[in-house]
Design an enzyme around this catalytic site. Structure first.
Site, PDB file in Angstrom:
ATOM      1  N   HIS A 155       9.562   5.850  20.557  1.00  0.00           N
ATOM      2  CA  HIS A 155       9.698   5.998  21.622  1.00  0.00           C
ATOM      3  C   HIS A 155      11.252   6.108  21.969  1.00  0.00           C
ATOM      4  O   HIS A 155      11.994   5.471  21.258  1.00  0.00           O
ATOM      5  CB  HIS A 155       9.354   4.991  22.610  1.00  0.00           C
ATOM      6  CG  HIS A 155       7.667   4.919  22.810  1.00  0.00           C
ATOM      7  ND1 HIS A 155       6.676   4.905  21.686  1.00  0.00           N
ATOM      8  CD2 HIS A 155       6.971   4.928  23.873  1.00  0.00           C
ATOM      9  CE1 HIS A 155       5.690   5.008  22.215  1.00  0.00           C
ATOM     10  NE2 HIS A 155       5.704   5.031  23.827  1.00  0.00           N
ATOM     11  N   GLU A 169      13.405   7.827  27.669  1.00  0.00           N
ATOM     12  CA  GLU A 169      12.371   7.510  28.691  1.00  0.00           C
ATOM     13  C   GLU A 169      13.432   6.881  29.717  1.00  0.00           C
ATOM     14  O   GLU A 169      13.794   7.363  30.753  1.00  0.00           O
ATOM     15  CB  GLU A 169      11.085   6.753  28.234  1.00  0.00           C
ATOM     16  CG  GLU A 169      10.149   6.573  29.400  1.00  0.00           C
ATOM     17  CD  GLU A 169       9.001   5.555  29.147  1.00  0.00           C
ATOM     18  OE1 GLU A 169       7.997   5.670  29.831  1.00  0.00           O
ATOM     19  OE2 GLU A 169       9.063   4.918  28.078  1.00  0.00           O
ATOM     20  N   HIS A 176       0.143  11.211  22.162  1.00  0.00           N
ATOM     21  CA  HIS A 176       0.890  10.119  22.675  1.00  0.00           C
ATOM     22  C   HIS A 176      -0.135   9.224  23.644  1.00  0.00           C
ATOM     23  O   HIS A 176      -0.486   9.551  24.764  1.00  0.00           O
ATOM     24  CB  HIS A 176       2.040  10.365  23.569  1.00  0.00           C
ATOM     25  CG  HIS A 176       2.914   9.386  23.982  1.00  0.00           C
ATOM     26  ND1 HIS A 176       4.016   9.136  23.255  1.00  0.00           N
ATOM     27  CD2 HIS A 176       2.778   8.200  24.648  1.00  0.00           C
ATOM     28  CE1 HIS A 176       4.860   8.080  23.823  1.00  0.00           C
ATOM     29  NE2 HIS A 176       3.870   7.509  24.669  1.00  0.00           N
ATOM     30  N   ASP A 203      -0.065   8.896  27.656  1.00  0.00           N
ATOM     31  CA  ASP A 203       0.570   7.434  27.462  1.00  0.00           C
ATOM     32  C   ASP A 203      -0.622   6.592  27.837  1.00  0.00           C
ATOM     33  O   ASP A 203      -1.067   5.963  26.852  1.00  0.00           O
ATOM     34  CB  ASP A 203       1.626   7.574  28.459  1.00  0.00           C
ATOM     35  CG  ASP A 203       2.969   6.373  28.209  1.00  0.00           C
ATOM     36  OD1 ASP A 203       2.847   5.978  26.922  1.00  0.00           O
ATOM     37  OD2 ASP A 203       3.823   6.224  28.877  1.00  0.00           O
ATOM     38  N   ASP A 204      -0.611   6.242  29.082  1.00  0.00           N
ATOM     39  CA  ASP A 204      -1.606   4.991  29.374  1.00  0.00           C
ATOM     40  C   ASP A 204      -2.529   5.482  30.760  1.00  0.00           C
ATOM     41  O   ASP A 204      -2.023   4.973  31.723  1.00  0.00           O
ATOM     42  CB  ASP A 204      -0.855   3.820  29.698  1.00  0.00           C
ATOM     43  CG  ASP A 204      -0.118   3.228  28.632  1.00  0.00           C
ATOM     44  OD1 ASP A 204      -0.854   2.559  27.535  1.00  0.00           O
ATOM     45  OD2 ASP A 204       1.231   3.419  28.507  1.00  0.00           O
ATOM     46  N   HIS A 234      -1.823   5.286  24.159  1.00  0.00           N
ATOM     47  CA  HIS A 234      -1.631   3.940  23.263  1.00  0.00           C
ATOM     48  C   HIS A 234      -3.243   3.137  23.492  1.00  0.00           C
ATOM     49  O   HIS A 234      -3.788   3.461  24.581  1.00  0.00           O
ATOM     50  CB  HIS A 234      -0.772   3.033  24.286  1.00  0.00           C
ATOM     51  CG  HIS A 234       0.605   3.403  23.928  1.00  0.00           C
ATOM     52  ND1 HIS A 234       1.515   2.864  23.068  1.00  0.00           N
ATOM     53  CD2 HIS A 234       1.513   4.278  25.004  1.00  0.00           C
ATOM     54  CE1 HIS A 234       2.388   3.356  23.356  1.00  0.00           C
ATOM     55  NE2 HIS A 234       2.858   4.343  24.329  1.00  0.00           N
TER      56      HIS A 234
END
Length: 337
Positions: free
Chosen positions: A198, A201, A14, A279-280, A16
């Site tokens: 996704h 969340e 995961h 994630d980021d 991005h």
């Protein structure tokens, strides 16, 4: 004495594309192009985010769009992916599935197909240079029309044997029901791509269930809200549907107040497969290794359990079987060492 987590072989499922950029690279590219960055991306980095309301999510997306704007040349794309692979290697990640939405770059790089081919070539070169196995997940944007998702799904299927391994659905899950994108995911699944939307969340367990029921999810991006429903957790465990849990991101976006509130232990103890993710990192300030450190220091995972977390990430990946066997053997060796 605890074993070093950086030497634990693991898969990262995961991450991005834009969010994988190093903060130093963002600053360097922005200055070279004479772009002014907001304080949240410079002096006050990492930014203070809270996206549980629409205003907060808009701010998160605005910062993300600003970061993407510095990627203007093909060499910027190659640099981002190479550096991401180098960072993965340093943290013991031996397989990376990086998620891309070529739509945001298409006007700059000659259209959707040319953009995806550029990204796939960058991934291939970075993998060869670093020794990290890499693949690509093409992700549709939940805030755009489902027809756009179908276009991306068809594009992804054309590269199913050239580096694309999955089809995802990202952005604000409060915008657009999962079932609206069922056709796109059916296209992708028919071509053998993993379904990795996704869910769970910003919305609760129903969002996760919709990903499973409507989109045939093999993995769910985030999925932490499944912990609020015992029967749903049992379904995920029985079907071995992996949740890509990103603790630092959950705190950064206000999904959880503290890292201790992210239900990693609850999901794990229920038998739900987990693949920890960053994630980021560009916006949350932490890559993959700190997620494993949280598992040890906050969630109380012993080394044998950390090894099992790594195994679950490998088993849930799209890595070739030979790669999976090699990584699982490495996990066993780490635990025995």
């Amino acid at each position: 004495m605890s074993r070093p987590l950086a030497s634990l072989p693991k898969a990262h499922l995961h991450l991005h594309f834009t969010g994988s950029m190093r903060h130093t690279t963002l600053i360097e590219l922005a200055r070279a192009q004479g772009l002014h960055l907001p304080d949240a991306l410079e002096e006050d980095w990492p930014p203070q985010l809270r996206a549980t309301d629409e205003r907060g999510w808009f701010r998160f997306q605005r910062l993300y769009d600003i970061a993407r704007s510095v990627l203007r040349r093909p060499e910027d794309i190659y640099r981002l992916v190479r550096e991401a692979a180098e960072d993965e290697a340093a943290e013991g990640s031996r397989w990376l599935e990086i998620q891309v939405d070529p739509s945001g770059f298409a006007p700059r790089f000659g259209g959707l197909t040319a953009t995806l081919e550029l990204m796939l070539d960058a991934v291939d070169q970075a993998s060869k240079a670093t020794g990290v196995g890499m693949a690509t997940v093409v992700a549709a944007n939940r805030t755009r029309h489902p027809l756009d998702a179908r276009v991306l799904a068809r594009l992804a299927t054309q590269y199913a044997d050239r580096g694309v391994v999955g089809f995802g659905l990202s952005n604000d899950e409060r915008r657009g029901e999962a079932r609206d994108f069922e056709h796109a995911f059916r296209i992708a699944r028919r071509a053998g791509l993993l379904s990795v939307p996704h869910g769970g969340e910003l919305l609760g367990p129903r969002s996760v269930a919709q990903c499973v029921d409507d989109l045939g999810a093999d993995r769910v991006g985030h999925g932490v809200r499944a912990a609020e429903d015992e029967r749903l957790m049992q379904r995920l465990a029985d079907r071995q549907i992996c949740c890509e849990v990103c603790p630092t991101s959950n705190v950064g976006l206000g999904v959880a107040e503290r890292a201790a509130d992210v239900p990693v232990r609850r999901l794990f103890d229920a038998g739900v497969p987990i693949a920890l993710g960053a994630d980021d990192p560009l916006l949350f300030g932490a890559r993959l290794l700190p997620q494993y450190q949280l598992a040890r220091e906050v969630y109380g995972f012993r080394d044998a359990e950390l090894a099992e977390l790594a195994r679950q990430s490998v088993r849930s990946s799209a890595a070739p079987e030979s790669t999976k066997k090699e990584l699982l053997r490495g996990v066993d060796e780490w635990l025995a060492g």
